[in-house]
Design an enzyme around this catalytic site. Structure first.
Site, PDB file in Angstrom:
ATOM      1  NE  ARG B  62      -0.883  -0.180   4.929  1.00  0.00           N
ATOM      2  CZ  ARG B  62      -1.350   0.303   6.071  1.00  0.00           C
ATOM      3  NH1 ARG B  62      -2.356   1.135   6.052  1.00  0.00           N
ATOM      4  NH2 ARG B  62      -0.819  -0.035   7.208  1.00  0.00           N
ATOM      5  CD  GLU B 110     -17.060   1.953   0.444  1.00  0.00           C
ATOM      6  OE1 GLU B 110     -18.313   1.863   0.467  1.00  0.00           O
ATOM      7  OE2 GLU B 110     -16.387   2.244   1.446  1.00  0.00           O
ATOM      8  CG  PHE B 135     -15.148  -1.686   1.728  1.00  0.00           C
ATOM      9  CD1 PHE B 135     -16.043  -2.508   2.402  1.00  0.00           C
ATOM     10  CD2 PHE B 135     -14.189  -1.022   2.459  1.00  0.00           C
ATOM     11  CE1 PHE B 135     -15.978  -2.659   3.782  1.00  0.00           C
ATOM     12  CE2 PHE B 135     -14.119  -1.162   3.840  1.00  0.00           C
ATOM     13  CZ  PHE B 135     -15.015  -1.983   4.502  1.00  0.00           C
ATOM     14  CG  HIS B 161      -6.499  -2.816   4.421  1.00  0.00           C
ATOM     15  ND1 HIS B 161      -5.755  -1.793   3.886  1.00  0.00           N
ATOM     16  CD2 HIS B 161      -6.512  -2.580   5.752  1.00  0.00           C
ATOM     17  CE1 HIS B 161      -5.345  -0.986   4.841  1.00  0.00           C
ATOM     18  NE2 HIS B 161      -5.776  -1.432   5.986  1.00  0.00           N
TER      19      HIS B 161
END
Lengths: 279, 367
Positions: B62, B110, B135, B161
């Protein structure tokens, strides 16, 4: 495109309605009810309000139109054909194998469409994205998004509505075709969406409610949208309409939401739309 | 048509030898002794991290996303970055500071974010929509499918994630099905880089190609396997070391685990090929078919066994034409939800460490 006057727009809407019937009858399936209710809105948009050029569909400064109520492809294709984007005969390929005219708008098949829609509730978000991009590029364009009233039941519409006012998108104009019906009944019976005006107002929009079949009112509503430029708020036009408008036996009848007329019914419908001499 | 003999990995017994897995690296405190030089011959063209087997630097994928976007933002004026209020978690807050005019926080929404990203892409922008894997691919799957992929919108969905290595947040936030649900969407390119350096390359490569891309990234810091010199090409699997006894096909942070397993196998005179599948779709079929000639394939992923890399490899091998069927063992998360806990403990608990890969090979080779 040259702007049509009121009498020309009435003629445009009439011919669009006739093509809706021809197209749906030829394919044996489709959604005539919500297409007929949007015909006057579409005619006013494409032949007066929007800046666009059928000879140059990729013109970067064109106004954008998103059909969020994607099942109403008949009114979209009929309008595009009338404007010269697609050949008139092509409407008879609607919903057929290998046709560019998919049951719901497919940008892959017909790249001149601004988006692929049909899963309800998503078009307003796409419109917000386009309006944001236009602001970023400082392009003087407007983005128009036509939604259904039943579609207002999708939660994503309200995510988009919230973001449009948050981002101060005064270049975005949503139009809700309030024909008060959806697949299985009236919107009031199925899942009441009213009071729509209060809802949009609470979400930070400027709201105008007009008769969606009166060209003069629609023109006035779009003028209101332009007038609101610089006020940092998106505009929604709640256009009150009649499902199946223009065809006597379809008007206000929920069963014509997604059902094609047979040959005989189509002839009858065309007679209603074009008058006794038409056909 | 012959089917690949695929079998899910069962629980394995404890190995006597301790392993240089990410789990043990993370739990290590302070400097440790330099380990013995491995017998493993790394493919030199790959320019892998020289300290891979000793004390590799750690960073997260990330972070790679965040750093790459800042750099890319200067080069590509059409780049825009969107977040559904997870900017600090997906590490895009640096971009928000360096390029505030092209950064959009759409709030906790989202679905709307992916729709907005599509609209921006249709207007010539190159949007990176960032959120967590669950999501991006769960909550907003229809937006990804219909509005983005069906229309070939040039949207890059960068999801962090992913995997159980999310750790303490637990099952709701650990994306273990994202590959399964994205692999079935046409037009979508799926990238799953193995470390920080490769993530930076993947971000640049994703921006370069036209069309939708899904980037699968993680949360925790993992050892650097590649360097800035390591080549990267979308669609091309990377053979990191070669051996004829078995082939370990891994993706994401499991590539490091695969290399550690191969190193230990080398000490037992089992020579394994290690392949980094950084592009899940389109998958490098030739590399997989070549690896299958070893007769034993181990797939390794921080994702459910159902529908992930293991399935993708099995699909490639389903019509294996040769007489000798390759055996495939899948190392991955079984058909259960994740849970809370430290990342390294979860890797052990869900049997996705180098030890599990090592044991899987050993079991097939030594019985």
């Amino acid at each position: 495109m040259e702007r049509h006057d009121i009498s020309e727009l009435k003629e445009d809407a009439k011919l669009i309605r006739a093509d809706i019937i021809r197209m749906v009858e030829a394919s044996g399936s489709g959604h005539p009810g919500g297409s007929l209710s949007s015909a006057d809105i579409m005619a006013t948009l494409f032949f007066n309000e929007m800046r666009h050029d059928p000879k140059n569909p990729e013109w970067p400064d064109r106004d954008r139109f998103i059909l969020s109520k994607g099942h109403c492809t008949p009114v979209l294709y009929a309008t595009l054909a009338r404007a010269g984007y697609i050949p008139k005969e092509e409407i008879y390929t609607f919903r057929k194998l290998k046709s560019r005219l998919q049951g719901h708008p497919g940008k892959e098949e017909l790249p001149l469409l601004e988006a692929s829609t049909g899963s309800l509730g998503q078009g307003l978000s796409v419109s917000v994205g386009m309006a944001l991009a236009a602001k970023l590029d400082k392009r003087p364009i407007s983005v128009y998004c036509l939604m259904g009233d039943g579609e207002q039941q999708e939660g994503m519409v309200w995510e988009a509505a919230m973001s449009a006012s948050h981002f101060k998108l005064d270049n975005l104009c949503a139009i809700v075709d309030v024909n008060k019906m959806q697949l299985s009944g009236t919107t009031e019976q199925v899942m009441n969406i009213e009071p729509l005006a209060k809802k949009y107002k609470a979400f930070g929009w400027r709201v105008i409610r007009v008769n969606g079949h009166r060209i003069k009112s629609l023109l006035w509503a779009f003028r209101f949208f332009k007038w609101c430029r610089g006020w940092n708020k998106p505009v929604v036009i709640l256009a009150d309409t009649i499902k199946g408008k223009g065809v006597g036996f379809m008007e206000g009848r929920v069963e014509w939401h997604g059902q094609a007329p047979n040959k005989q019914e189509a002839l009858l419908a065309l007679k209603d739309i074009l008058g006794d001499t038409g056909g | 048509m012959k089917k690949v003999l695929a079998r899910k990995k069962g629980k394995k017994g404890k190995s006597r030898r301790s392993t240089n897995s990410m789990a043990s690296l993370q739990s290590r405190k302070g400097p440790t002794k330099q380990r013995k030089k491995p017998r493993l011959a790394l493919v030199s063209d790959m320019s892998l991290n020289e300290s891979l087997f000793s004390e590799p630097e750690m960073n997260s994928t990330r972070q790679g996303l965040g750093d790459a976007l800042v750099a890319l933002g200067d080069l590509n004026k059409n780049l825009v970055v969107l977040t559904a209020d997870l900017a600090t978690s997906t590490n895009v807050s640096a971009f928000a500071k360096t390029h505030p005019e092209r950064f959009y926080n759409v709030g906790i929404a989202e679905q709307n974010m992916l729709g907005i990203a599509a609209g921006m892409a249709f207007s010539g922008k190159v949007p990176f929509a960032t959120t967590f894997g669950v999501f991006a691919t769960g909550r907003a799957w229809d937006q990804l499918r219909t509005t983005i992929c069906y229309a070939k919108a040039n949207v890059k969905v960068a999801a962090t994630h992913c995997g159980v290595t999310v750790g303490e947040d637990g099952a709701t936030h650990q994306s273990l099905s994202d590959l399964a649900v994205t692999r079935s969407i046409p037009h979508l390119t799926i990238l799953s880089p193995c470390d920080y350096n490769q993530t930076k390359k993947a971000v640049f490569a994703a921006a370069e190609i036209k069309g939708p891309v899904y980037l699968r990234l993680g949360r925790t810091k993992t050892p650097l396997v590649t360097t800035s010199e390591t080549p990267f090409k979308i669609g091309g699997a990377q053979v990191l070391c070669e051996g004829g006894d078995a082939a370990i096909i891994a993706t994401g942070e499991m590539v490091y685990e695969a290399l550690m397993a191969a190193q230990r196998l080398a000490l037992r005179r089992i020579k394994a090929t290690v392949i980094n599948i950084h592009t899940i779709k389109p998958i490098d079929e030739d590399a997989i078919k070549k690896a299958a000639l070893t007769g034993l394939i181990i797939t390794a992923e921080d994702h459910h066994i159902k529908g992930g890399l293991g399935s993708a490899v099995a699909e490639v091998l389903a019509d294996w034409p040769g007489k000798k069927k390759p055996l495939q063992v899948m190392v991955g998360v079984e058909d259960v939800f994740g849970t809370s806990g430290p990342a390294e403990e979860l890797m052990k608990s869900f049997h996705i460490t180098s030890e599990d890969i090592y044991n899987a090979v050993l079991k097939e080779k030594r019985g």
